[in-house]
Each structure stands twice: as C-alpha cells, then as structure tokens.
Design a protein around this motif. Sequence first.
Motif, mmCIF file in Angstrom:
data_model
loop_
_atom_site.group_PDB
_atom_site.id
_atom_site.type_symbol
_atom_site.label_atom_id
_atom_site.label_comp_id
_atom_site.label_asym_id
_atom_site.label_seq_id
_atom_site.Cartn_x
_atom_site.Cartn_y
_atom_site.Cartn_z
ATOM 1 N N LEU A 57 0.780 -1.013 -0.211
ATOM 2 C CA LEU A 57 0.034 0.016 0.220
ATOM 3 C C LEU A 57 0.893 1.272 0.115
ATOM 4 O O LEU A 57 1.916 1.545 0.705
ATOM 5 C CB LEU A 57 -0.609 0.310 1.020
ATOM 6 N N GLY A 58 0.525 1.999 -0.796
ATOM 7 C CA GLY A 58 1.233 3.456 -1.283
ATOM 8 C C GLY A 58 0.963 4.555 0.132
ATOM 9 O O GLY A 58 -0.531 4.788 -0.397
ATOM 10 N N VAL A 59 1.534 4.540 1.143
ATOM 11 C CA VAL A 59 0.684 5.382 1.901
ATOM 12 C C VAL A 59 1.413 7.391 2.569
ATOM 13 O O VAL A 59 2.491 6.945 2.035
ATOM 14 C CB VAL A 59 0.230 4.516 3.606
ATOM 15 N N GLU A 60 0.361 8.068 2.768
ATOM 16 C CA GLU A 60 1.372 9.250 3.026
ATOM 17 C C GLU A 60 2.299 9.216 3.976
ATOM 18 O O GLU A 60 3.580 9.870 3.902
ATOM 19 C CB GLU A 60 0.241 10.497 2.909
ATOM 20 N N ALA A 61 1.856 8.572 5.706
ATOM 21 C CA ALA A 61 2.506 8.925 6.810
ATOM 22 C C ALA A 61 3.035 7.472 6.852
ATOM 23 O O ALA A 61 2.205 7.044 7.727
ATOM 24 C CB ALA A 61 2.367 9.561 7.552
ATOM 25 N N VAL A 62 4.252 6.347 6.325
ATOM 26 C CA VAL A 62 3.975 5.426 7.159
ATOM 27 C C VAL A 62 4.273 5.173 8.215
ATOM 28 O O VAL A 62 3.701 3.533 8.805
ATOM 29 C CB VAL A 62 5.262 4.590 6.556
ATOM 30 N N LYS A 63 4.756 6.067 9.654
ATOM 31 C CA LYS A 63 5.035 5.460 10.891
ATOM 32 C C LYS A 63 3.840 5.868 11.521
ATOM 33 O O LYS A 63 3.309 4.347 12.205
ATOM 34 C CB LYS A 63 5.225 6.590 10.867
ATOM 35 N N ALA A 64 2.468 7.036 11.021
ATOM 36 C CA ALA A 64 1.430 7.066 11.350
ATOM 37 C C ALA A 64 0.302 5.830 10.694
ATOM 38 O O ALA A 64 -0.092 5.566 11.486
ATOM 39 C CB ALA A 64 0.483 7.941 10.865
ATOM 40 N N THR A 65 0.676 4.643 9.512
ATOM 41 C CA THR A 65 -0.215 4.231 9.207
ATOM 42 C C THR A 65 0.259 2.379 9.838
ATOM 43 O O THR A 65 -0.186 1.973 10.285
ATOM 44 C CB THR A 65 -0.035 4.264 7.699
ATOM 45 N N ARG A 66 1.683 2.686 9.373
ATOM 46 C CA ARG A 66 2.097 1.374 10.628
ATOM 47 C C ARG A 66 1.512 1.106 12.160
ATOM 48 O O ARG A 66 0.591 -0.003 12.113
ATOM 49 C CB ARG A 66 3.666 1.916 10.745
ATOM 50 N N GLN A 67 1.390 2.339 12.934
ATOM 51 C CA GLN A 67 0.925 2.709 14.406
ATOM 52 C C GLN A 67 -0.797 2.371 13.885
ATOM 53 O O GLN A 67 -1.259 1.405 15.037
ATOM 54 C CB GLN A 67 1.162 3.410 15.009
ATOM 55 N N TYR A 68 -1.335 3.199 13.405
ATOM 56 C CA TYR A 68 -2.817 2.438 12.757
ATOM 57 C C TYR A 68 -3.318 1.395 13.326
ATOM 58 O O TYR A 68 -3.941 1.056 13.702
ATOM 59 C CB TYR A 68 -3.205 3.230 11.377
ATOM 60 N N TYR A 69 -2.662 0.221 12.036
ATOM 61 C CA TYR A 69 -3.085 -1.126 11.692
ATOM 62 C C TYR A 69 -2.169 -1.430 13.325
ATOM 63 O O TYR A 69 -2.649 -3.026 13.689
ATOM 64 C CB TYR A 69 -1.727 -1.849 10.627
ATOM 65 N N VAL A 70 -1.508 -1.327 14.012
ATOM 66 C CA VAL A 70 -0.610 -1.967 14.867
ATOM 67 C C VAL A 70 -1.622 -1.751 16.319
ATOM 68 O O VAL A 70 -1.889 -2.831 17.100
ATOM 69 C CB VAL A 70 0.789 -1.362 15.560
ATOM 70 N N GLY A 71 -2.252 -0.911 16.344
ATOM 71 C CA GLY A 71 -4.042 -0.369 16.833
ATOM 72 C C GLY A 71 -4.456 -1.671 16.607
ATOM 73 O O GLY A 71 -5.366 -1.543 17.701
ATOM 74 N N PHE A 112 11.550 -0.100 8.781
ATOM 75 C CA PHE A 112 12.080 1.071 7.871
ATOM 76 C C PHE A 112 12.153 1.933 7.971
ATOM 77 O O PHE A 112 11.676 2.902 7.311
ATOM 78 C CB PHE A 112 13.094 0.833 6.564
ATOM 79 N N GLY A 113 12.316 2.828 9.824
ATOM 80 C CA GLY A 113 11.692 4.400 10.043
ATOM 81 C C GLY A 113 10.544 5.029 9.522
ATOM 82 O O GLY A 113 9.534 3.478 9.612
ATOM 83 N N GLY A 114 10.387 5.351 8.227
ATOM 84 C CA GLY A 114 9.021 6.411 7.649
ATOM 85 C C GLY A 114 9.218 5.624 6.904
ATOM 86 O O GLY A 114 8.591 6.688 6.005
#
Length: 216
Positions: A130-144, A153-155
């Motif tokens: 998935l191409g996303v605007e903010a990798v870190k934020a979307t990663r945490q969204y899915y972790v949640g 790999f970072g952001g």
Amino acid sequence: MSMATTTPTAANTFSLTSVTLEVADPEAARSFYSAFGVDAYIGLRACDAHSTGFRGFTLGLTVSGPATVDGFFAAAVAAGATVLKPTAKSLWGYGGVVRAPDGTIWKIATSAKKDTGPDTREIDEIVLLLGVEAVKATRQYYVGRGLTVAKSFGGKYAEFVPGQSSPVKLALYKRRALAKDLGVPADGTGSHRVALGGAAEAFTDPDGFTWETPAA
C-alpha cells in the motif's frame, strides 16, 4: 537506516485473509489472471467506481530466479498486460513491472541476479504494498487494530506478519516512492479499486483503503 524487527508472541487480532480487485469486466479479468497464473491469490468483483491515475498500491510476486520472472512477465504480456518497466537487473536483483488490463499494477521480481535453474512457474510470496502518505502513522494505526510488525525501516517501509491462512503479505511504502519504483506518476483520484478482507468489522484506513469482514 536501522531496521526494527518484531517477533510475534501471539496470534494477530486480525490479519489479511483476502484481496479482492474491483474490475469493470470480471470475466475478462478472470481470463487474464488465469493466464498470468495468480488467480488463486485474488478475488474479483464487478465495479464501475471512478478511478484515474495511480491507484495507490501494487501487488508483487517474489519468485526464485530470473527465468521464473521472465516466465510470469511473458505470460502477463501475452494475456494483455501493458509493460511499465521491462525486466532488468537492478541493485536488488531482477524484475519488471506490468499493468493488468483492469488497471492493477504488478511487480514481478527476484533477489537473484543470475539464473540458477529453469522457469518453475512457482510463486514464493505475494505482497500487497500500500502506498501511504505517512508510513509511521499508518503502521501504528494497524498495530492499534491488532497487526504485528514484522519489519520496519523508519518512516519509509513496514511489513506485517501474515496470518496463517493468508496467501498475501501486507506492507506499507511511501506513496510517491512506490509510484517512482513502478515507473508511474504518483497522482491519482477516485477509488483504489481494491478491498482487503479479514477485519472483525468493516473500516477504512487513513489512506482510504477499505477492509471488509471475511465472507461467510
């Protein structure tokens, strides 16, 4: 850039169990994906939702060697795919990119740069990126929501531990970086034309990708 790897200690709360492509002509798409050799990994359904430009994702095939890359690539082109990037060696291995007649972009690649055997027509892994605007934020969204991070790999990139019954791995990448890697402009509007299955209840993520409950 340092890489963080997480080893899961328990089953994911939910996981990607299916990928459904929304297409204008399901019968034509079914014929293409059967010839391409990936029909067992995806679902298809009719949809006429507006969509232009880059749809914000790609499906990637990882295979054992260049001969197998060439085999899948040739099958896709013969069945009607458009070449976006011809097969070639790169820093990371060997691969190429095609766009299916329904508009879905597929990347076929191997980490091997030299042939060590014939075309096996076997797929080692399929990744929905998935191409996303903010990798870190979307990663945490899915972790949640219960996914477990396998690599991060970072952001810039993240991938999640797949479910036991999932044929496809889910990963995240910066949208513009993904478009550049695929050889297409990053701009796009309308529907992503893809639906992800496996959620306990339907939802839409921050980048507009929809998740659905598994089919009964």
